[in-house]
Design a protein around this motif. Sequence first.
Motif, PDB file in Angstrom:
ATOM      1  N   PHE A   1      -7.118   4.030  -7.255  1.00  0.00           N
ATOM      2  CA  PHE A   1      -7.526   2.619  -7.262  1.00  0.00           C
ATOM      3  C   PHE A   1      -9.043   2.507  -7.323  1.00  0.00           C
ATOM      4  O   PHE A   1      -9.751   3.408  -6.839  1.00  0.00           O
ATOM      5  CB  PHE A   1      -7.036   1.912  -6.000  1.00  0.00           C
ATOM      6  N   SER A   2      -9.491   1.383  -7.871  1.00  0.00           N
ATOM      7  CA  SER A   2     -10.927   1.096  -7.858  1.00  0.00           C
ATOM      8  C   SER A   2     -11.339   0.796  -6.414  1.00  0.00           C
ATOM      9  O   SER A   2     -10.473   0.515  -5.569  1.00  0.00           O
ATOM     10  CB  SER A   2     -11.205  -0.128  -8.735  1.00  0.00           C
ATOM     11  N   PRO A   3     -12.634   0.824  -6.066  1.00  0.00           N
ATOM     12  CA  PRO A   3     -13.046   0.600  -4.670  1.00  0.00           C
ATOM     13  C   PRO A   3     -12.500  -0.703  -4.065  1.00  0.00           C
ATOM     14  O   PRO A   3     -12.004  -0.703  -2.945  1.00  0.00           O
ATOM     15  CB  PRO A   3     -14.566   0.579  -4.757  1.00  0.00           C
ATOM     16  N   GLY A   4     -12.579  -1.817  -4.837  1.00  0.00           N
ATOM     17  CA  GLY A   4     -12.119  -3.107  -4.309  1.00  0.00           C
ATOM     18  C   GLY A   4     -10.624  -3.108  -4.063  1.00  0.00           C
ATOM     19  O   GLY A   4     -10.144  -3.461  -2.968  1.00  0.00           O
ATOM     20  N   GLU A   5      -9.851  -2.694  -5.070  1.00  0.00           N
ATOM     21  CA  GLU A   5      -8.396  -2.634  -4.950  1.00  0.00           C
ATOM     22  C   GLU A   5      -7.998  -1.633  -3.850  1.00  0.00           C
ATOM     23  O   GLU A   5      -7.067  -1.863  -3.071  1.00  0.00           O
ATOM     24  CB  GLU A   5      -7.793  -2.235  -6.310  1.00  0.00           C
ATOM     25  N   GLY A   6      -8.759  -0.534  -3.788  1.00  0.00           N
ATOM     26  CA  GLY A   6      -8.482   0.501  -2.782  1.00  0.00           C
ATOM     27  C   GLY A   6      -8.610  -0.051  -1.373  1.00  0.00           C
ATOM     28  O   GLY A   6      -7.772   0.211  -0.508  1.00  0.00           O
ATOM     29  N   LEU A   7      -9.658  -0.843  -1.146  1.00  0.00           N
ATOM     30  CA  LEU A   7      -9.869  -1.421   0.189  1.00  0.00           C
ATOM     31  C   LEU A   7      -8.725  -2.371   0.546  1.00  0.00           C
ATOM     32  O   LEU A   7      -8.211  -2.360   1.675  1.00  0.00           O
ATOM     33  CB  LEU A   7     -11.209  -2.168   0.228  1.00  0.00           C
ATOM     34  N   PHE A   8      -8.308  -3.171  -0.464  1.00  0.00           N
ATOM     35  CA  PHE A   8      -7.201  -4.096  -0.223  1.00  0.00           C
ATOM     36  C   PHE A   8      -5.919  -3.319   0.131  1.00  0.00           C
ATOM     37  O   PHE A   8      -5.218  -3.656   1.079  1.00  0.00           O
ATOM     38  CB  PHE A   8      -6.967  -4.980  -1.461  1.00  0.00           C
ATOM     39  N   ARG A   9      -5.656  -2.246  -0.636  1.00  0.00           N
ATOM     40  CA  ARG A   9      -4.447  -1.459  -0.383  1.00  0.00           C
ATOM     41  C   ARG A   9      -4.488  -0.785   1.007  1.00  0.00           C
ATOM     42  O   ARG A   9      -3.489  -0.711   1.701  1.00  0.00           O
ATOM     43  CB  ARG A   9      -4.262  -0.379  -1.456  1.00  0.00           C
TER      44      ARG A   9
ATOM     45  N   ALA B   1      -6.123  -1.889   3.637  1.00  0.00           N
ATOM     46  CA  ALA B   1      -5.915  -2.934   4.648  1.00  0.00           C
ATOM     47  C   ALA B   1      -4.437  -3.302   4.731  1.00  0.00           C
ATOM     48  O   ALA B   1      -3.860  -3.428   5.827  1.00  0.00           O
ATOM     49  CB  ALA B   1      -6.755  -4.156   4.310  1.00  0.00           C
ATOM     50  N   LEU B   2      -3.810  -3.449   3.565  1.00  0.00           N
ATOM     51  CA  LEU B   2      -2.381  -3.791   3.527  1.00  0.00           C
ATOM     52  C   LEU B   2      -1.555  -2.678   4.195  1.00  0.00           C
ATOM     53  O   LEU B   2      -0.634  -2.948   4.979  1.00  0.00           O
ATOM     54  CB  LEU B   2      -1.934  -3.999   2.074  1.00  0.00           C
ATOM     55  N   ALA B   3      -1.925  -1.438   3.896  1.00  0.00           N
ATOM     56  CA  ALA B   3      -1.190  -0.299   4.465  1.00  0.00           C
ATOM     57  C   ALA B   3      -1.284  -0.303   5.992  1.00  0.00           C
ATOM     58  O   ALA B   3      -0.288  -0.068   6.688  1.00  0.00           O
ATOM     59  CB  ALA B   3      -1.743   1.004   3.902  1.00  0.00           C
ATOM     60  N   VAL B   4      -2.478  -0.590   6.520  1.00  0.00           N
ATOM     61  CA  VAL B   4      -2.658  -0.570   7.983  1.00  0.00           C
ATOM     62  C   VAL B   4      -1.844  -1.698   8.634  1.00  0.00           C
ATOM     63  O   VAL B   4      -1.202  -1.501   9.665  1.00  0.00           O
ATOM     64  CB  VAL B   4      -4.162  -0.657   8.357  1.00  0.00           C
TER      65      VAL B   4
ATOM     66  N   TRP C   1       5.591   2.318   4.814  1.00  0.00           N
ATOM     67  CA  TRP C   1       4.206   1.817   4.750  1.00  0.00           C
ATOM     68  C   TRP C   1       3.427   2.464   3.604  1.00  0.00           C
ATOM     69  O   TRP C   1       2.568   1.830   2.996  1.00  0.00           O
ATOM     70  CB  TRP C   1       3.483   2.045   6.078  1.00  0.00           C
ATOM     71  N   ALA C   2       3.766   3.741   3.300  1.00  0.00           N
ATOM     72  CA  ALA C   2       3.023   4.455   2.252  1.00  0.00           C
ATOM     73  C   ALA C   2       3.295   3.852   0.871  1.00  0.00           C
ATOM     74  O   ALA C   2       2.491   4.030  -0.056  1.00  0.00           O
ATOM     75  CB  ALA C   2       3.384   5.932   2.269  1.00  0.00           C
TER      76      ALA C   2
ATOM     77  N   TRP D   1       7.985  -4.634  -3.317  1.00  0.00           N
ATOM     78  CA  TRP D   1       8.099  -5.600  -2.215  1.00  0.00           C
ATOM     79  C   TRP D   1       9.512  -5.693  -1.660  1.00  0.00           C
ATOM     80  O   TRP D   1       9.693  -5.820  -0.453  1.00  0.00           O
ATOM     81  CB  TRP D   1       7.621  -6.985  -2.664  1.00  0.00           C
ATOM     82  N   THR D   2      10.516  -5.622  -2.541  1.00  0.00           N
ATOM     83  CA  THR D   2      11.904  -5.740  -2.056  1.00  0.00           C
ATOM     84  C   THR D   2      12.214  -4.599  -1.090  1.00  0.00           C
ATOM     85  O   THR D   2      12.761  -4.830  -0.007  1.00  0.00           O
ATOM     86  CB  THR D   2      12.892  -5.687  -3.251  1.00  0.00           C
ATOM     87  N   ARG D   3      11.827  -3.414  -1.479  1.00  0.00           N
ATOM     88  CA  ARG D   3      12.080  -2.241  -0.621  1.00  0.00           C
ATOM     89  C   ARG D   3      11.282  -2.352   0.679  1.00  0.00           C
ATOM     90  O   ARG D   3      11.784  -2.034   1.764  1.00  0.00           O
ATOM     91  CB  ARG D   3      11.699  -0.996  -1.429  1.00  0.00           C
ATOM     92  N   LEU D   4      10.062  -2.826   0.560  1.00  0.00           N
ATOM     93  CA  LEU D   4       9.223  -2.987   1.753  1.00  0.00           C
ATOM     94  C   LEU D   4       9.812  -4.018   2.713  1.00  0.00           C
ATOM     95  O   LEU D   4       9.900  -3.795   3.921  1.00  0.00           O
ATOM     96  CB  LEU D   4       7.801  -3.413   1.354  1.00  0.00           C
ATOM     97  N   LEU D   5      10.240  -5.154   2.152  1.00  0.00           N
ATOM     98  CA  LEU D   5      10.803  -6.211   3.004  1.00  0.00           C
ATOM     99  C   LEU D   5      12.116  -5.770   3.627  1.00  0.00           C
ATOM    100  O   LEU D   5      12.405  -6.108   4.784  1.00  0.00           O
ATOM    101  CB  LEU D   5      10.992  -7.500   2.195  1.00  0.00           C
ATOM    102  N   GLU D   6      12.886  -5.008   2.864  1.00  0.00           N
ATOM    103  CA  GLU D   6      14.156  -4.492   3.400  1.00  0.00           C
ATOM    104  C   GLU D   6      13.876  -3.642   4.653  1.00  0.00           C
ATOM    105  O   GLU D   6      14.531  -3.797   5.687  1.00  0.00           O
ATOM    106  CB  GLU D   6      14.829  -3.663   2.308  1.00  0.00           C
TER     107      GLU D   6
END
Lengths: 288, 314
Positions: free
Chosen positions: A171-179, A181-184, A246-247, A256-261
């Motif tokens: 990922f690019s730095p910006g997208e990487g930071l978002f990912r 944060a989302l992962a945490v 989470w990974a 998202w479907t798998r994550l929400l499940e």
Amino acid sequence: MSTMTSGIPLLPRQFGYELLKLFARPRTYIGFGLFLFFEFLLLFLLQLPRAREAYRELLANNGYLFAEYFTGPTMAVVIITTSVFFLGSLFLALVAGDIVAKEVEDGTMRMILNRPVSRVRVLFLKWLACLVYTFVLLGFIGLTSLLCGVVSRGWGNLFVYAPLQGVFAVFSPGEGLFRLALAVVWLSLVMSAVSSIGFFLSCLSMKPAAATVLTLAFLFADFVMNNLPYFAGYAHFFLTHHIGSWALTFQVYIPWTRLLESLVWIWAFNLTCFAAGVAIFCNRDFKS
Amino acid sequence: MAQIEIEHLSKRFGRRTAVRDLCLEVPARSIYGLLGHNGAGKSTTIGLLLGHLSPDKGKARIGGIPVQRQRFEAIRKVGALFETPAFYPYLSGYRNLEIFGAYSGKIDPRELEEVVALVGLEARIRDRVGGYSHGMRQRLAIAQALLPAPSVLILDEPTDGLDPEGIREMRLLVQRLHRERPLTILLSSHLLGEVEQLCDRIGILHEGKLLFSGDWRRQAAKERRFRFEVDDPERCATALVRGGLAVWANPSGNGNGSRGFLDAELGKGAGMADCVVLLVGHGHRLHGCTPLAPSLEAFYLTVVQQARKEAAGR
């Protein structure tokens, strides 16, 4: 004299005191301290020539430049993926296993139950405090991992390799930071299951240490079975399968479907742990 | 009017019966002493009253409200020190009071300060409880029991582990609380001297059964006890009991027929003069005779020993 909380309604005030009890206790910080130590250790080990070489090879084999992707955010993800399940579980189990059982053992629970307060309310506040601790600890791990990584390797692109979950992404730095944060955040949501098991066992008539050890035993047994090839068809019945979701936040296209499940599964599990803990605790006799 | 009522309460732990068909009433604004040796059922009774334990049978009411069915309402105006008080040692005494008080509702900081002053902890209330002495923790426990203003105070062994000075301070504090506040106090203890100075009404528990409940002084006054100063108290005791004049007689002295004392409780219809006639008639030298003031220790031991004798006879 302090009147800090006199204007606050009862439930939030009681919850505030529950958090105060938890976060004023020195042993609550063992997890924070040891994680910081582990992060420094891992950073040091990742700088060793053979470790760097292995990483360089992994990146080069996939057509990426070591200098561009061996960055702070990448190191943060390495630290989190290698430490959070085993070490994070240990400290969550330690605090959640203590939360009720330690108060019963010390006698402060008896002092609380001398009051006109329902056991359900007391447990609800304690369970919420466990969840807050989960978020605080994992937030701390995420933030300090990133800080350590950035201080050591600087800011830059993110490279993620999580073979168990089949994740390989850049990922690019910006997208990487978002990912990141989302992962945490997602990690906090799913790791709450560890706190809930610890909480449930803490409600039983047992020592705090026993609740902690049993939580870890349950988790590791689940982990082992989840990773045995014979049970691959039953993976969705295992807690660690859902915790590992989470990974997936690092997949190029987030499933998202798998994550929400997994999230629904985990929170159904959490609520079951809470309800079972309450049912048992409410029928307990308190006698020293 | 009774502030605490217990009706046919029973509780078993496994095969052991901790409380057996207990009936008890504590009148409003009294200090009621619950006596009994270790394991007699005092703490179990208090645990049942506070809703920590579920009874197998019977019911308890506080202020007319059934504890088992309406626990909140029943213990809303109850302050309790139940078993060894425990606090969060890493927090200050003040913070501990705020925390425990918050479970009962909103606590006015002025009320909190008033209670701290009442138990004499103003100087140390901002210190961590981990540094408190045992006596200070007991006082802090009383302070938390007084928040917010209870009408019933339940004190389970409040002097446990205190030194003589601490015991005296605790007694004075309880007396002051009773004098200054409209409190009904249920006090469990096995320190008979303390209970004697604090309570008129007592309940004596033995192996989960209530052997006596009521005004012990009035009851003890009915049991006429005398102290005889005689030569050879042992033989005099035998003479009084065999002669049917004394229910029990307790000789004390150096033995060998030398001069000593004999405490005796007279039986029905027997008078002091009958005793004098009997002793002199048997050739004993009598130097004096005085009525004994009732003591709780003697009363308690008589009641418990009587129960033991009855149990052994069955």
